[in-house]
Write a protein that holds these residues in place. Structure first.
Motif, PDB file in Angstrom:
ATOM      1  N   LEU A  74     -45.641  35.539  16.098  1.00 37.28           N
ATOM      2  CA  LEU A  74     -44.207  35.816  16.142  1.00 37.28           C
ATOM      3  C   LEU A  74     -43.511  34.692  15.399  1.00 37.28           C
ATOM      4  N   LYS A  75     -42.881  35.026  14.303  1.00 35.49           N
ATOM      5  CA  LYS A  75     -42.194  34.023  13.495  1.00 35.49           C
ATOM      6  C   LYS A  75     -40.791  33.781  14.037  1.00 35.49           C
ATOM      7  N   THR A  76     -40.192  32.667  13.639  1.00 35.15           N
ATOM      8  CA  THR A  76     -38.848  32.331  14.115  1.00 35.15           C
ATOM      9  C   THR A  76     -37.800  33.328  13.646  1.00 35.15           C
ATOM     10  N   ASP A  77     -38.124  34.151  12.657  1.00 37.88           N
ATOM     11  CA  ASP A  77     -37.177  35.193  12.237  1.00 37.88           C
ATOM     12  C   ASP A  77     -37.349  36.472  13.061  1.00 37.88           C
ATOM     13  N   ALA A  78     -38.124  36.403  14.162  1.00 34.67           N
ATOM     14  CA  ALA A  78     -38.357  37.496  15.111  1.00 34.67           C
ATOM     15  C   ALA A  78     -39.215  38.611  14.536  1.00 34.67           C
ATOM     16  N   THR A  79     -39.936  38.347  13.451  1.00 36.81           N
ATOM     17  CA  THR A  79     -40.874  39.347  12.943  1.00 36.81           C
ATOM     18  C   THR A  79     -42.233  39.128  13.582  1.00 36.81           C
ATOM     19  N   LEU A  80     -42.899  40.231  13.880  1.00 39.30           N
ATOM     20  CA  LEU A  80     -44.205  40.204  14.528  1.00 39.30           C
ATOM     21  C   LEU A  80     -45.281  40.555  13.510  1.00 39.30           C
TER      22      LEU A  80
END
Length: 168
Positions: free
Chosen positions: A32-38
């Protein structure tokens, strides 16, 4: 596991709390990246990558099926969990003993399904055949396999939907 400072607990929608989360299960990994992409990769034949395909991937692929994710967990029995910023929990992958919490068993899910009757989540964890969620009121909820009493409800009964852990 997502670590939230005490000053922000109970408010899972605060975007300042979003951080990267890396989780690994039995043959699959989630990021889970800090840009909320999984992102997911590895074994996906039981749906554990959550991309709707039910196939494996040797490189990271983005899952567009969920938005606004703040935490993820990968179970050792090929299932995965995600916590959305509004406190709703989703699960996907193998569901041999109800570890997806959608009220069914044996039905594997290639795409995320909402965990039944669970709101206000602040943290999720995936075990081998069971899953856990912490709610904003401090209660812990568990579902799935319970032969070794891992659901903490005082029984050995499997639960296909969340049940509150007793005695905390």
């Amino acid at each position: 596991m997502m670590i939230v400072p005490a000053s922000a607990q109970g408010n899972p929608t605060n975007p300042a709390q979003l951080k990267t989360v890396l989780a690994t299960g039995w043959g699959h990994s989630l990021f889970l990246k800090t840009d909320a992409t999984l992102w997911a990769w590895g074994d996906g034949n039981l749906g554990q990558l959550g991309n709707g395909l039910g196939t494996s991937s040797s490189s990271a692929i983005q899952s567009s099926l969920l938005q606004d994710i703040v935490d993820v967990a990968a179970g050792d029995e090929n299932h995965s969990l995600a916590l959305r910023s509004d406190g709703i929990v989703f699960a996907w992958g193998t569901n041999s003993v109800g570890q997806l919490g959608d009220g069914t068993t044996v039905i594997n899910r290639n795409s995320p399904v909402q965990v039944n009757n669970l709101t206000d989540g602040t943290d999720v964890e995936a075990g081998f055949y069971h899953s856990l969620a912490l709610k904003s009121d401090g209660t812990v909820w568990a579902w799935g396999h319970n032969y070794w009493r891992e659901l903490g409800d005082g029984t050995r009964t499997d639960h296909y939907t969340p049940a509150q852990v007793t005695g905390l």
